[in-house]
Design a protein around this motif. Structure first.
Motif, short mmCIF file in Angstrom:
data_model
loop_
_atom_site.label_atom_id
_atom_site.label_comp_id
_atom_site.label_asym_id
_atom_site.label_seq_id
_atom_site.Cartn_x
_atom_site.Cartn_y
_atom_site.Cartn_z
N MET A 1 8.46 26.70 17.98
CA MET A 1 7.84 26.72 16.65
C MET A 1 8.52 25.69 15.76
N SER A 2 7.72 24.90 15.09
CA SER A 2 8.33 23.88 14.23
C SER A 2 7.48 23.72 12.97
N ALA A 3 8.00 22.94 12.05
CA ALA A 3 7.25 22.60 10.85
C ALA A 3 7.04 21.09 10.86
N THR A 4 5.81 20.67 10.67
CA THR A 4 5.50 19.25 10.70
C THR A 4 4.88 18.85 9.36
N VAL A 5 5.37 17.75 8.83
CA VAL A 5 4.83 17.23 7.56
C VAL A 5 4.32 15.83 7.80
N TRP A 6 3.09 15.58 7.35
CA TRP A 6 2.54 14.23 7.41
C TRP A 6 2.38 13.71 5.99
N ALA A 7 2.73 12.43 5.81
CA ALA A 7 2.62 11.79 4.49
C ALA A 7 1.70 10.58 4.62
N LEU A 8 0.74 10.49 3.72
CA LEU A 8 -0.26 9.42 3.76
C LEU A 8 -0.20 8.63 2.45
N SER A 9 -0.06 7.31 2.54
CA SER A 9 -0.07 6.46 1.34
C SER A 9 -1.49 5.94 1.13
N LEU A 10 -2.12 6.39 0.02
CA LEU A 10 -3.51 6.00 -0.21
C LEU A 10 -3.61 4.54 -0.63
N ALA A 11 -2.70 4.07 -1.48
CA ALA A 11 -2.77 2.68 -1.96
C ALA A 11 -2.74 1.72 -0.78
N HIS A 12 -1.90 2.06 0.19
CA HIS A 12 -1.75 1.23 1.38
C HIS A 12 -3.09 1.14 2.13
N GLU A 13 -3.83 2.25 2.13
CA GLU A 13 -5.09 2.30 2.90
C GLU A 13 -6.25 1.67 2.13
N ILE A 14 -6.24 1.80 0.77
CA ILE A 14 -7.40 1.40 -0.03
C ILE A 14 -7.38 -0.09 -0.35
N GLY A 15 -6.19 -0.61 -0.58
CA GLY A 15 -6.07 -2.02 -0.93
C GLY A 15 -6.55 -2.31 -2.35
N GLY A 16 -6.67 -1.29 -3.20
CA GLY A 16 -6.92 -1.51 -4.63
C GLY A 16 -8.36 -1.74 -5.05
N SER A 17 -9.33 -1.71 -4.12
CA SER A 17 -10.72 -1.98 -4.53
C SER A 17 -11.54 -0.69 -4.55
N PRO A 18 -12.57 -0.61 -5.45
CA PRO A 18 -13.44 0.58 -5.47
C PRO A 18 -14.13 0.79 -4.12
N GLU A 19 -14.46 -0.32 -3.44
CA GLU A 19 -15.12 -0.19 -2.12
C GLU A 19 -14.16 0.43 -1.11
N GLY A 20 -12.90 0.01 -1.21
CA GLY A 20 -11.87 0.57 -0.31
C GLY A 20 -11.71 2.06 -0.55
N LEU A 21 -11.74 2.44 -1.83
CA LEU A 21 -11.60 3.86 -2.16
C LEU A 21 -12.79 4.66 -1.60
N ALA A 22 -14.01 4.13 -1.82
CA ALA A 22 -15.21 4.84 -1.34
C ALA A 22 -15.18 4.97 0.19
N ALA A 23 -14.73 3.92 0.86
CA ALA A 23 -14.68 3.96 2.33
C ALA A 23 -13.65 5.00 2.79
N ALA A 24 -12.49 5.02 2.11
CA ALA A 24 -11.44 5.99 2.49
C ALA A 24 -11.94 7.41 2.25
N LEU A 25 -12.65 7.61 1.12
CA LEU A 25 -13.18 8.95 0.79
C LEU A 25 -14.16 9.40 1.87
N ALA A 26 -15.04 8.49 2.30
CA ALA A 26 -16.02 8.85 3.33
C ALA A 26 -15.29 9.24 4.62
N ARG A 27 -14.26 8.49 4.98
CA ARG A 27 -13.54 8.76 6.24
C ARG A 27 -12.77 10.07 6.17
N LEU A 28 -12.26 10.41 4.95
CA LEU A 28 -11.42 11.60 4.83
C LEU A 28 -12.22 12.87 4.50
N SER A 29 -13.54 12.74 4.35
CA SER A 29 -14.34 13.93 3.99
C SER A 29 -14.82 14.70 5.22
N THR A 30 -14.49 14.23 6.42
CA THR A 30 -14.89 14.90 7.66
C THR A 30 -14.35 16.33 7.69
#
Ligand SMILES: CC(C)(COP(=O)(O)OP(=O)(O)OC[C@H]1O[C@@H](n2cnc3c(N)ncnc32)[C@H](O)[C@@H]1OP(=O)(O)O)[C@@H](O)C(=O)NCCC(=O)NCCS
Length: 261
Positions: A1-30
């Motif tokens: 039994m363990s505890a696992t933590v995942w950390a995700l940097s959104l800025a790194h994934e989005i690259g600062g553009s509204p299109e990047g944000l919309a694409a990330a949102l679509a991918r993360l809404s699954t």
């Protein structure tokens, strides 16, 4: 039994553009439930919607990651449904999916600015908290920390104002430890006098130590920094449970969320 933590940097994934944000949102809404999709639509700021979706996606992917997917009825993202721990606002696995999901005793989510954290524990409770290291431009760090005086124990205030060599970051390390404790218990920040949670940061070879109401807290704590040090986090989980903390990307999350077969 363990505890696992995942950390995700959104800025790194989005690259600062509204299109990047919309694409990330679509991918993360699954895998979002209907209720979660409704809540997502209610956010006025797209950044808040993204942080919410990312937290839920991280937790679902972590839960899926600890399942034995070779079982005859593999668990899917949409099978992971959340409810609330009785009498609290803490999200927990809903009754109907507890029989299906193995190896998950508790989970917790935190988001602030660019970072989203999720933790899953195989035994006991878990609380996670992340915070941006921030001080208003028109204030010195002493003055800013002074505003939280009524929520700091005497030992914390003495450490921050007299001994710390990295005062602002140490303040947030103490603060995230208090929040991680509160979130592990599920009580909610309004229900606890934060002064009664007394955090001693690791120093001079001594481990981090947290007391609540004068007793040792029933959790082990781990504090750390994220990215270039602009964010700090703390994890509270059951003592003796091995902890793993990992930075992931949306691709890692998707690999767990979207079944290969
Ligand atoms: C939970 C709480 C400590 C979060 O603090 P925060 O630093 O603002 O936010 P964080 O990003 O760290 O955490 C938010 C996440 O914590 C989780 N959460 C919500 N309530 C929680 C609770 N009681 N315990 C643990 N985790 C909780 C959720 O997953 C939430 O994210 P999501 O809604 O996007 O899924 C704080 O909002 C709180 O105390 N809420 C309870 C409010 C309450 O008790 N209200 C009753 C009347 S006062």
């Amino acid at each position: 039994m363990s505890a696992t933590v995942w950390a995700l940097s959104l800025a790194h994934e989005i690259g600062g553009s509204p299109e990047g944000l919309a694409a990330a949102l679509a991918r993360l809404s699954t895998g979002l439930s209907e209720a979660e999709a409704d809540r997502l639509c209610g956010y006025r700021r797209p950044e808040d919607a993204l942080r919410f979706a990312a937290g839920r996606a991280l937790v679902r992917s972590l839960v899926l990651d600890v399942q034995d997917q070779a079982a005859p009825h593999p668990v899917r993202a949409k099978d992971i449904v959340f409810g609330q721990r009785r009498g609290t606002t803490k999200p927990v696995l809903a009754e109907q999916c507890r029989g299906l999901v193995r190896g998950v005793a508790d989970f917790n989510i935190s988001h602030d600015g660019d970072w989203v954290l999720a933790g899953v524990a195989g035994r006991g409770a878990i609380g996670v908290d992340v915070a941006r290291v921030f001080c208003p431009e028109d204030m010195g760090d002493r003055e800013y920390i002074g505003e939280f005086e009524t929520q700091l124990s005497a030992r914390e205030a003495a450490w921050l104002l007299e001994r710390s060599t990295d005062r602002l970051r140490d303040f947030y390390r103490i603060w995230t430890a208090k929040e991680a404790y509160v979130k592990a218990t599920g009580a909610g920040i309004a229900a606890i006098d934060l002064r009664t949670i007394d955090v001693a940061l690791p120093h001079a070879g001594k481990a981090m130590c947290v007391q609540a109401g004068g007793e040792d807290a029933p959790f082990a704590f781990e504090t750390g920094v994220l990215g270039d040090g602009g964010y700090v986090f703390c994890v509270a989980s059951a003592p003796g449970v091995a902890r793993a903390i990992r930075t992931v990307g949306i691709g890692d999350v998707e690999r767990c969320l979207i079944p290969a077969r």
